[in-house]
Design an enzyme around this catalytic site. Sequence first.
Site, mmCIF file in Angstrom:
data_model
loop_
_atom_site.group_PDB
_atom_site.id
_atom_site.type_symbol
_atom_site.label_atom_id
_atom_site.label_comp_id
_atom_site.label_asym_id
_atom_site.label_seq_id
_atom_site.Cartn_x
_atom_site.Cartn_y
_atom_site.Cartn_z
ATOM 1 N N PHE A 1 -22.453 7.801 -3.738
ATOM 2 C CA PHE A 1 -22.225 9.236 -3.923
ATOM 3 C C PHE A 1 -22.343 9.618 -5.399
ATOM 4 O O PHE A 1 -22.861 10.676 -5.748
ATOM 5 C CB PHE A 1 -20.843 9.624 -3.377
ATOM 6 C CG PHE A 1 -20.678 11.096 -3.187
ATOM 7 C CD1 PHE A 1 -21.135 11.716 -2.037
ATOM 8 C CD2 PHE A 1 -20.090 11.899 -4.167
ATOM 9 C CE1 PHE A 1 -21.006 13.079 -1.858
ATOM 10 C CE2 PHE A 1 -19.958 13.263 -3.998
ATOM 11 C CZ PHE A 1 -20.415 13.861 -2.845
ATOM 12 N N GLU B 1 1.758 0.305 -3.962
ATOM 13 C CA GLU B 1 2.520 1.515 -3.652
ATOM 14 C C GLU B 1 1.616 2.699 -3.360
ATOM 15 O O GLU B 1 2.000 3.611 -2.620
ATOM 16 C CB GLU B 1 3.493 1.848 -4.790
ATOM 17 C CG GLU B 1 4.643 0.854 -4.968
ATOM 18 C CD GLU B 1 4.286 -0.353 -5.820
ATOM 19 O OE1 GLU B 1 3.090 -0.509 -6.168
ATOM 20 O OE2 GLU B 1 5.190 -1.148 -6.142
ATOM 21 N N VAL C 1 -13.674 8.785 0.560
ATOM 22 C CA VAL C 1 -14.424 9.719 -0.288
ATOM 23 C C VAL C 1 -15.667 8.992 -0.793
ATOM 24 O O VAL C 1 -15.606 7.830 -1.167
ATOM 25 C CB VAL C 1 -13.537 10.214 -1.452
ATOM 26 C CG1 VAL C 1 -14.362 10.886 -2.541
ATOM 27 C CG2 VAL C 1 -12.476 11.151 -0.913
ATOM 28 N N PHE D 1 13.433 -1.624 -20.600
ATOM 29 C CA PHE D 1 12.431 -2.311 -19.779
ATOM 30 C C PHE D 1 12.040 -1.448 -18.569
ATOM 31 O O PHE D 1 12.906 -1.003 -17.830
ATOM 32 C CB PHE D 1 13.047 -3.640 -19.318
ATOM 33 C CG PHE D 1 12.215 -4.428 -18.348
ATOM 34 C CD1 PHE D 1 10.969 -4.928 -18.718
ATOM 35 C CD2 PHE D 1 12.680 -4.691 -17.063
ATOM 36 C CE1 PHE D 1 10.220 -5.666 -17.825
ATOM 37 C CE2 PHE D 1 11.927 -5.429 -16.167
ATOM 38 C CZ PHE D 1 10.691 -5.922 -16.545
ATOM 39 N N GLN D 2 10.785 -1.204 -18.413
ATOM 40 C CA GLN D 2 10.208 -0.442 -17.278
ATOM 41 C C GLN D 2 10.602 1.030 -17.257
ATOM 42 O O GLN D 2 10.432 1.707 -16.255
ATOM 43 C CB GLN D 2 10.581 -1.067 -15.928
ATOM 44 C CG GLN D 2 10.014 -2.472 -15.738
ATOM 45 C CD GLN D 2 10.205 -2.999 -14.340
ATOM 46 O OE1 GLN D 2 11.237 -2.782 -13.724
ATOM 47 N NE2 GLN D 2 9.214 -3.720 -13.837
#
Length: 575
Positions: free
Chosen positions: A468, A51, A383, A113-114
Site C-alpha cells: 500500500f 499490550e 490496514v 524507575f518506570q
Amino acid sequence: MANKKVSDLVVDTFAAAGVKRIYGLPGDSLNGITDSLRRQRQIQWIHVRHEETAAFAAGAEAHLTQELAVCAGSCGPGNLHLINGLYDCHRSRVPVLAIAAQIPSNEIGSGYFQETRPEHLFAQCSHYCELVSQPEQMPRVLEIAMQTALSRRGVAVVAIPGDVALRDAVEQEPRLHFPPPAPTVCPSDEEIAGLAGVLNQAKKITILGGAGCAGAHAELIELAAKLKAPIVHAMRGKEFIEHGNPFDVGMTGLLGFSSGYHAMMNCDLLLMIGTDFPYQQFYPKDATVVQIDIRGEQLGRRTKVDYGFVGDTKATLRALLPRLGHKEDDKHLKAALEHYRKARQGLDELATDGSGKKPIHPQYVVRVLDELAAEDAIFSCDVGTPTIWAARYLTMNGKRRLLGSFNHGSMANALPQAIGAQVSHPGRQVVTLSGDGGLAMLMGDLLSLRQLQAPVKIIVFKNDSLAFVELEMKAAGILEFGTDLQNPYFAKMAEGAGLLGLTAETPDQVRPMIAQALRHDGPALVEVIVSRQELSMPPTPSIEQMKGFSLFTLKAVLSGRGDEVVDLAKINLFR
Ligand SMILES: Cc1cc2nc3c(=O)[nH]c(=O)nc-3n(C[C@H](O)[C@H](O)[C@H](O)COP(=O)(O)OP(=O)(O)OC[C@H]3O[C@@H](n4cnc5c(N)ncnc54)[C@H](O)[C@@H]3O)c2cc1C
Ligand SMILES: Cc1ncc(C[n+]2csc(CCOP(=O)(O)OP(=O)(O)O)c2C)c(N)n1
Ligand SMILES: [Mg+2]
C-alpha cells in the site's frame, strides 16, 4: 471476614457491570489486580504477549458486543504499549476501559524507575483519564470511568498505583446497579417536519450512510424506496448497509467504486446519515447537504451542511418516514444502479485464478474466502491492501461482521482484533486478512492463539512488500524506498507456534488450503504468495500533475485493473 482490598473492589465493580474478561499482561504494579482476579474467578484474564494487542482485542469485543470491554497494562512501559490500540478504540467510538497501573504512589514525581504520567499520556485518546491516589476514591472513579466510556462511546483510563490497589478498600460494594440507559434521541417534531419538507421537494437524492445506521437497516431501505435514492456506504457502514439492499451502489473514496463516487457527485441533495466519511474531495460541491448524526459536534465536520439534525438513525427515520411522499422519478436511481452493476462486474472480473498462473491475484483469494467462510463469520482486515480486498470482495449478510482499523488506520490490527473477537465469541468462525507487514508487526501474539485455544484463521497476503505504501509513493511521484520485506516462511513459523501452517503458491492451491484451514479444529495460518503490484499506477499525465499529493488527497478511485486509477477529476464515467 477481612476487609476487601481496593483491587478486590475493582474486580467486583467490573463483574457487577457485566465485564467478562480483561485483556492484558501482568507486572509488579498490576499484581494486586491480577491476584484479585485469580482469587475471585469471576472475570477471565486473557493473557496476551503485547499490550497493544490487549487494547485492540478489547476494542474488537466492544465493537461486536457494544458493551464495555477492559484491558490492562502494568506501570510505565506496560501501559504505554496500550496506547496505539486505545487510540484505535477511541476513534472507533467503542466503549473500552483501560487500567493503567502506576508506580508506587510515594514515588510519583521523583523520576522513579518506570515512571510515566498516564493522565497526560492517555488524555488525547480518552474521554476520561484519572489517577486513583487513595482508597476512598473507589469505586466512584472507576464507575465514572465506566459510565463515561459507555455513554460517550470511547476510551476511559483509570491509573492506579500498585500500592493503592493493595490497600484496604473503604467502600465495600459497587454502587451502580442499573442497566445501561438507552434513551431515544430524535429531532423535534418541527425539525422532522422541516426535514420532510426539504426531502419531499428535492429531485435527485443520494444517501451516504455509515456505521451510525447500525440497527436501522429496514428503515434505511424504506427511506431509499420512498426517495428513489441510491445508497452509498462509508467503509464502517459496510457491515450494516450493504446486504439485502436493492439501493446499494457501493462505497465511495479511493477504495470505493466509481458508481459510489458518481452517485454522490451527480445528486441535487446528499443525505448523510450516521457517517463521518473523512475525505473532503469526494463530497459534491453544489448539492444541498443534509446530515443526521447522533452527535451534534459531527455536523458539518467533513463538508458544508445546509441542514443538520441531531438524532439516532432509527428513531429519526421512524419519525420521518410517515411524512415522506413516494417519489415517481427514478432516473437518478436507475442510472446509479446500472453504473454499480458495471463497476461490480469489472471488479469481479479481476477476481479470477489467472488461468492457474503465478503469482496469485489477491482478489481471487478473498473471493474464495468469501465463498467458503461461514454465514456468520467475523473478519478482520489489516490496514494496507487487505482493507481494499475486504471492502470490495467480502460479502456482508447481516450476520457477518467486519473489523478493521478504519478510523485510526493503524497497521497490525487484524490479528489482535481477531483475538478479541474469538475469545468473546467462542463458537464463531474468525478470519483475518493479514498483510505480511501487518502480521509481522505484532507477530508475538501468534503465540497467544494456542495458549488461549483461540481457533482464529489467518490468511496472509504475502507480497513481500509494504504494498500500500508503494502505491502511495507512486501516487506522490517518488521512487519506492524502504518497502521491501524479506519474509520468513510464515507457515513454518505458524507450525512452530502450534498452528496449522499452509502455503499456497499457485491459484489451484488457494481453495483447498483455505477450506482445510477453515475446517481445522484449532488456529491455522495460510500464507498466500500474491502479486506485489496488483494496483499499479503508471505515470500517466493526469497522475503526473498530481505529483506531491498523497494518495488520500487524490480525487481518484483505484480501478483495480492494474493499469490505471480512475482519475475522477478528468473522466466522468457516469454520463
Ligand atoms: C487504508 C484505508 C483506506 C480507506 N479508504 C476508504 C474509502 O475509500 N472509502 C471509505 O468509505 N472509507 C475508507 N476508509 C475508512 C475511512 O477512513 C473511515 O473509517 C470510514 O469512511 C468511516 O466510516 P463511517 O462514516 O461509516 O464510520 P464512522 O467514522 O465511525 O462514523 C459514524 C458516524 O455515525 C454517528 N453515529 C453513531 N451512532 C449513531 C446513531 N445511532 N445514529 C446516528 N448517528 C450515529 C457517529 O457519531 C459518527 O459520526 C479507509 C480506511 C483505511 C485504513
Ligand atoms: C503502525 C503503522 N505504521 C505505518 C503505517 C503506514 N502504512 C500504511 S499501510 C502500510 C503497509 C502495510 O503493509 P502490509 O501489511 O504488508 O500490507 P500490503 O499493503 O503490503 O498488503 C504501511 C507501512 C500505518 N498505517 N500504521
Ligand atoms: Mg505486504
